[in-house]
Design a protein around this motif. Sequence first.
Motif, PDB file in Angstrom:
ATOM      1  N   ASN A 252     -11.678 -89.037  24.715  1.00  0.00           N
ATOM      2  CA  ASN A 252     -11.798 -90.169  23.703  1.00  0.00           C
ATOM      3  C   ASN A 252     -10.794 -91.373  24.311  1.00  0.00           C
ATOM      4  N   PRO A 253     -11.348 -92.449  24.222  1.00  0.00           N
ATOM      5  CA  PRO A 253     -10.841 -93.644  24.864  1.00  0.00           C
ATOM      6  C   PRO A 253      -9.634 -94.165  23.733  1.00  0.00           C
ATOM      7  N   LYS A 255     -10.342 -96.599  22.164  1.00  0.00           N
ATOM      8  CA  LYS A 255     -10.544 -98.026  21.795  1.00  0.00           C
ATOM      9  C   LYS A 255     -11.940 -98.319  22.433  1.00  0.00           C
ATOM     10  N   TYR A 260     -21.250 -99.494  26.793  1.00  0.00           N
ATOM     11  CA  TYR A 260     -22.329 -99.108  25.981  1.00  0.00           C
ATOM     12  C   TYR A 260     -23.477-100.294  25.901  1.00  0.00           C
ATOM     13  N   SER A 306     -11.201 -81.760  16.019  1.00  0.00           N
ATOM     14  CA  SER A 306     -11.258 -83.114  15.317  1.00  0.00           C
ATOM     15  C   SER A 306     -10.616 -84.231  15.848  1.00  0.00           C
ATOM     16  N   GLY A 307     -11.303 -85.277  15.743  1.00  0.00           N
ATOM     17  CA  GLY A 307     -10.975 -86.413  16.378  1.00  0.00           C
ATOM     18  C   GLY A 307     -10.936 -86.539  17.878  1.00  0.00           C
ATOM     19  N   ALA A 308     -11.809 -85.695  18.449  1.00  0.00           N
ATOM     20  CA  ALA A 308     -12.106 -85.692  19.748  1.00  0.00           C
ATOM     21  C   ALA A 308     -13.305 -86.807  20.394  1.00  0.00           C
ATOM     22  N   GLY A 309     -13.922 -87.210  19.226  1.00  0.00           N
ATOM     23  CA  GLY A 309     -14.968 -88.396  19.482  1.00  0.00           C
ATOM     24  C   GLY A 309     -16.356 -87.757  19.352  1.00  0.00           C
ATOM     25  N   LYS A 310     -16.594 -86.449  18.848  1.00  0.00           N
ATOM     26  CA  LYS A 310     -17.995 -86.106  18.607  1.00  0.00           C
ATOM     27  C   LYS A 310     -18.850 -87.133  17.877  1.00  0.00           C
ATOM     28  N   THR A 311     -18.528 -87.557  16.595  1.00  0.00           N
ATOM     29  CA  THR A 311     -19.580 -88.327  15.900  1.00  0.00           C
ATOM     30  C   THR A 311     -19.793 -89.673  16.562  1.00  0.00           C
ATOM     31  N   GLU A 312     -18.715 -90.386  17.460  1.00  0.00           N
ATOM     32  CA  GLU A 312     -18.973 -91.668  18.163  1.00  0.00           C
ATOM     33  C   GLU A 312     -20.120 -91.323  19.282  1.00  0.00           C
ATOM     34  N   ASN A 353      -7.801 -87.543  11.970  1.00  0.00           N
ATOM     35  CA  ASN A 353      -8.820 -88.586  12.467  1.00  0.00           C
ATOM     36  C   ASN A 353      -8.985 -89.472  11.267  1.00  0.00           C
ATOM     37  N   SER A 356     -12.999 -88.741   9.878  1.00  0.00           N
ATOM     38  CA  SER A 356     -13.228 -87.255  10.244  1.00  0.00           C
ATOM     39  C   SER A 356     -14.500 -86.967   9.197  1.00  0.00           C
ATOM     40  N   SER A 357     -15.407 -86.109   9.804  1.00  0.00           N
ATOM     41  CA  SER A 357     -16.793 -85.748   9.141  1.00  0.00           C
ATOM     42  C   SER A 357     -16.243 -84.584   8.470  1.00  0.00           C
ATOM     43  N   GLY A 573     -14.938 -81.024  13.787  1.00  0.00           N
ATOM     44  CA  GLY A 573     -14.219 -80.127  14.831  1.00  0.00           C
ATOM     45  C   GLY A 573     -13.300 -79.120  14.383  1.00  0.00           C
TER      46      GLY A 573
HETATM   47  N1  LIG Z   1     -16.468 -93.475  22.963  1.00  0.00           N
HETATM   48  C1  LIG Z   1     -15.604 -93.912  22.203  1.00  0.00           C
HETATM   49  N2  LIG Z   1     -15.253 -95.188  22.277  1.00  0.00           N
HETATM   50  C2  LIG Z   1     -14.436 -95.668  21.558  1.00  0.00           C
HETATM   51  N3  LIG Z   1     -13.730 -95.114  20.478  1.00  0.00           N
HETATM   52  C3  LIG Z   1     -14.142 -93.709  20.543  1.00  0.00           C
HETATM   53  C4  LIG Z   1     -14.950 -93.189  21.099  1.00  0.00           C
HETATM   54  N4  LIG Z   1     -14.998 -91.630  20.778  1.00  0.00           N
HETATM   55  C5  LIG Z   1     -14.194 -91.561  19.832  1.00  0.00           C
HETATM   56  N5  LIG Z   1     -13.697 -92.887  19.540  1.00  0.00           N
HETATM   57  C6  LIG Z   1     -12.315 -93.155  18.424  1.00  0.00           C
HETATM   58  O1  LIG Z   1     -11.939 -91.917  18.061  1.00  0.00           O
HETATM   59  C7  LIG Z   1     -11.982 -91.607  16.896  1.00  0.00           C
HETATM   60  C8  LIG Z   1     -12.392 -90.477  16.420  1.00  0.00           C
HETATM   61  O2  LIG Z   1     -13.702 -90.013  16.742  1.00  0.00           O
HETATM   62  P1  LIG Z   1     -14.864 -89.204  16.021  1.00  0.00           P
HETATM   63  O3  LIG Z   1     -14.727 -89.614  14.732  1.00  0.00           O
HETATM   64  O4  LIG Z   1     -15.989 -89.229  16.681  1.00  0.00           O
HETATM   65  O5  LIG Z   1     -14.175 -87.866  16.180  1.00  0.00           O
HETATM   66  P2  LIG Z   1     -14.722 -86.244  15.523  1.00  0.00           P
HETATM   67  O6  LIG Z   1     -14.757 -85.687  16.750  1.00  0.00           O
HETATM   68  O7  LIG Z   1     -16.101 -86.469  15.206  1.00  0.00           O
HETATM   69  O8  LIG Z   1     -13.803 -85.864  14.631  1.00  0.00           O
HETATM   70  P3  LIG Z   1     -14.240 -84.923  13.268  1.00  0.00           P
HETATM   71  O9  LIG Z   1     -14.375 -83.691  13.730  1.00  0.00           O
HETATM   72  O10 LIG Z   1     -12.751 -85.168  12.462  1.00  0.00           O
HETATM   73  O11 LIG Z   1     -15.225 -85.588  12.582  1.00  0.00           O
HETATM   74  C9  LIG Z   1     -13.133 -92.642  16.348  1.00  0.00           C
HETATM   75  O12 LIG Z   1     -12.896 -93.231  14.916  1.00  0.00           O
HETATM   76  C10 LIG Z   1     -12.745 -93.943  17.259  1.00  0.00           C
HETATM   77  O13 LIG Z   1     -12.013 -94.829  16.871  1.00  0.00           O
END
Ligand SMILES: Nc1ncnc2c1ncn2[C@@H]1O[C@H](COP(=O)(O)OP(=O)(O)OP(=O)(O)O)[C@@H](O)[C@H]1O
Length: 945
Positions: A252-253, A255, A260, A306-312, A353, A356-357, A573
């Motif tokens: 997860n960056p 930023k 993309y 959680s917060g690792a960036g799955k949803t993104e 996060n 968070s989903s 997560g």
């Molecule tokens: N590829 C990406 N580019 C830019 N920002 C990102 C990227 N992936 C994640 N982030 C940042 O990290 C935050 C958390 O990511 P995300 O909501 O996808 O986490 P998650 O793994 O789905 O968490 P949870 O399990 O709690 O839902 C996002 O709101 C976004 O700000």
Amino acid sequence: MMLSATTPMGTGRSSLEEMLNSLRRRDEAEKPKDLPPALPARPTSRGRLPSARRSLPTDFKVCGNDDGKGVGNGGVANEVKGKEEGKRKEKELGSKMVSFGSKKMKRERSVDSSPYVDEEGKNPQLQGLETSNCMSEAGSTQKMKEPEWDDNIDYFIKKKLRVWCRLPCGRWELGVILSTSGEEAFITLSNGNAAKVATGELLPANPDILEGVDDLMQLSYLNEPSVLQNLHFRYSQEMIYSKAGPLLIAVNPFKEVNIYEHDFVTAYRRKVMDSPHIYAIADTAYDAMMRGEYNLVYSFLIYGESGAGKTETAKFAMQYLAALGGGSGGIEYEILQTNLILEAFGNAKTSRNDNSSRFGKLIEIHFSTSGKICGAKIQTLVQLAAGERSYHIFYQICAGASSSLRAMLSLKRASDYHYLNQRECLAIDGVDDAQRFCKLMEALDIIQICKEDQEQVFAMLTAVLWLGNISFQVIDSENHVQVLNDEAVNIAARLLGCSTQELMLALSMHKIQAGKDIIAKKLTLQQAIDVRDALAKFIYASLFDWLVEQINMSLEVGKQCSGRSISILDIYGFESFKKNSFEQFCINYANERLQQHFNRHLFKLKQEEYELDGVDWTKVDFEDNQECLNLIEKKPIGLLSLLEEESNFPKATDLTFANKLKQHLSTNPCFKGERGRAFGVHHYAGEVQYDTNGFLEKNRDLLHSDFIQLLSSCSLQLPRLFASKRPHNSQKMPNTSCQLGSLDSPMQSVGTKFKGQLFKLMHQLENTTPHFICCIRPNNKQLPGIYEEDLVFQQLKCCGVLEVVRISRSGYLTRVTHQEFAERYGFLLLETNIPQDPLSVSVAILQRFNVLPEMYQVGYTKLFLRTGQIGAFEDRRKQVLRGVVGVQKRFRGCKDRRYFHELKKGVVALQSCIRGENSRRHYDITSRSASRMVGAEAIQRNEKL
Ligand SMILES: Nc1ncnc2c1ncn2[C@@H]1O[C@H](COP(=O)(O)OP(=O)(O)OP(=O)(O)O)[C@@H](O)[C@H]1O
């Protein structure tokens, strides 16, 4: 003629057998003599005749071979010997660490104890394979050994090669060994300092040239510091994606990174870019789905904390697929818009996060035969309570509703609502709730939710907020209450479409059955608060489900459905807070299941495939989580069963539940009994302490039948619909601690519902070809540029990344049936005297292109190739096809030119003929009329004379 491969052992050798034997002899001769020291061990097996450890499937046939002899040899003695050897090795291993290659063991398993069993208890993919803590019976297993590093320290000293040394502070530092003395080594660190380190704290470092490689498979030395440094290097260069064999790692960056944009979509589509990216994975899956060679259904399983960036990551995958499969109908745009709606209603801020989903989702995107998106379907997993801020939508509506909507809903600011102002924060840094509300309204329009329905949605949301503001007044010494007749109850009743009196009554009294009579019982303050909150929760949860239904209706897969689809799984997560409750328990349970799916596909099923195809394979240990799943799911003594039992038990409390767990589960190594109401679970990702406070209440999900009646009598359509979805009172609900049960709606408990939904999801995913994407959270601060090595390594370990790389290196990433291989690459063979059965063609192709023996294994039905091999064949195929097309082009050009010239000649001849004929005719006519004219003139002249 068809040849059965199950011909009895001991008959004469078939030509296939001869061929495979000669191949084996050649392999042996070509075996590298001196491997460099300490390189990762390669399997000792080479392409060879598959051993006859087990008989081939009875229906196995090889076409075209007419000598009528089987390919198997070796005999039963080998099989028995192999099994004994396997069993001996089993004993050497503990029960928790299961080796790559764990084979079947009879286990008691009811239909609902695994999502991988169908109604008959059979799963085609699982036949012959049962999971978990069972050891291999196979004879040819070898435990993969890490390189004997200790033996090679001298080599490193002599060549002045770099090593990693762990300093007393725990940090890994690069250095060069000067000398060793006993168990100690003297090192010059990369910063010039000298250090004395125990040799046990040294690990080989990779050469500079391997710095920041795309794929961890390319590392010569696969160890903790090398992997961490590689990912760190890439992360610092904004290369957030890396490969680990079949896995995609996304760090997860925190930023925006410019990778993309549309240019990237085009570049990946045209295959001009091949660096790891979610687009590359999506592209591969899309192409494979369109070719439809192996499967029509694919999936992306995105996992991580959680917060690792799955949803993104899921959104980027959808974005790419939408760009590829975008049709004229714009359905791809609708699909992307669903994210906005689902996130508004299903996500909330937590300490981990900001977005968070709080629900899990599987989105299936369907494609037509021409590759265009023709619909989608969303399945969700139970929505769980929000974290430190409630669901985004509440803050968005409070901030962004227009003045007319505010007036209609009697909407106030977020800080005026009890459900919102009790939480720690009302706003999220950098997030404009009002703007998001505008976007949400647009998305609702795009999903075709009509204005009337939208108004009802907003009315339900505001009703929930006002319900939270309803307060009670104690009216007697027994703490019984009545509802305060204030604006909160009046507005809530108006928004729901019921009378204030009815709502007040339902919130302060409860009807119970006494024999044939129904009597009304006053509620105490706590009971009244609980039922009020239960009603609010029920309305919100029903609203969420209704929205998902509307979305599905809008995205419905039409007639164009071709069976092709790509599913994306994005679930909450793994969570571990200071205080963990029922929600964390459900979330972590879902993650355990996902981890099991991962293990099955990347470790167990692979091994099964090798074994069934008679291929030598190399054993790699991996952490199996079956024990933890047993702890949670097992019937009748598992966490969920005990929770269910206790939830139905009169007078049970959270404490009695905790005691029951300790009494029944303490023998399970994944369970840890704690003092009071607490207990601990050893999850695959670490130990989590749970507090049972609220477990029973949250699991019961109890709603008075009074409320169901109230909602069914509302004038608004939505509350009536919500009530109709609730099962009727045909069954009796068991009594509960607060004795509210007898007329209450008998809902499935949350735990049972959660398990059912999870099994359904997993069962569905089982038929898909999975692509795993492992998301990594590089720091807990949600800040860019910070890479905490310990945190990253912990996640890599939990996700089994190193094991996957080991397996992929020792195993064969590509597996393709001889039939498919022969069909696709058979034309590359120039020889015509090769038997035409697929296996012979496969082997001939390998020989023709001099593929190194360690790069493949020939199985009974499939060819197993190491990474990169299939790519090389594809390149060759493309090259030859390009050549063929070139020759065809020239030949056709030549042929067409000659034809053209002949045609032109003919046309010219024809034209000249016709023109000549025309001219002659014209001449004839003119000359005749001229002579007539001359004759006439002569006559006239004569007459004048
Ligand atoms: N590829 C990406 N580019 C830019 N920002 C990102 C990227 N992936 C994640 N982030 C940042 O990290 C935050 C958390 O990511 P995300 O909501 O996808 O986490 P998650 O793994 O789905 O968490 P949870 O399990 O709690 O839902 C996002 O709101 C976004 O700000």
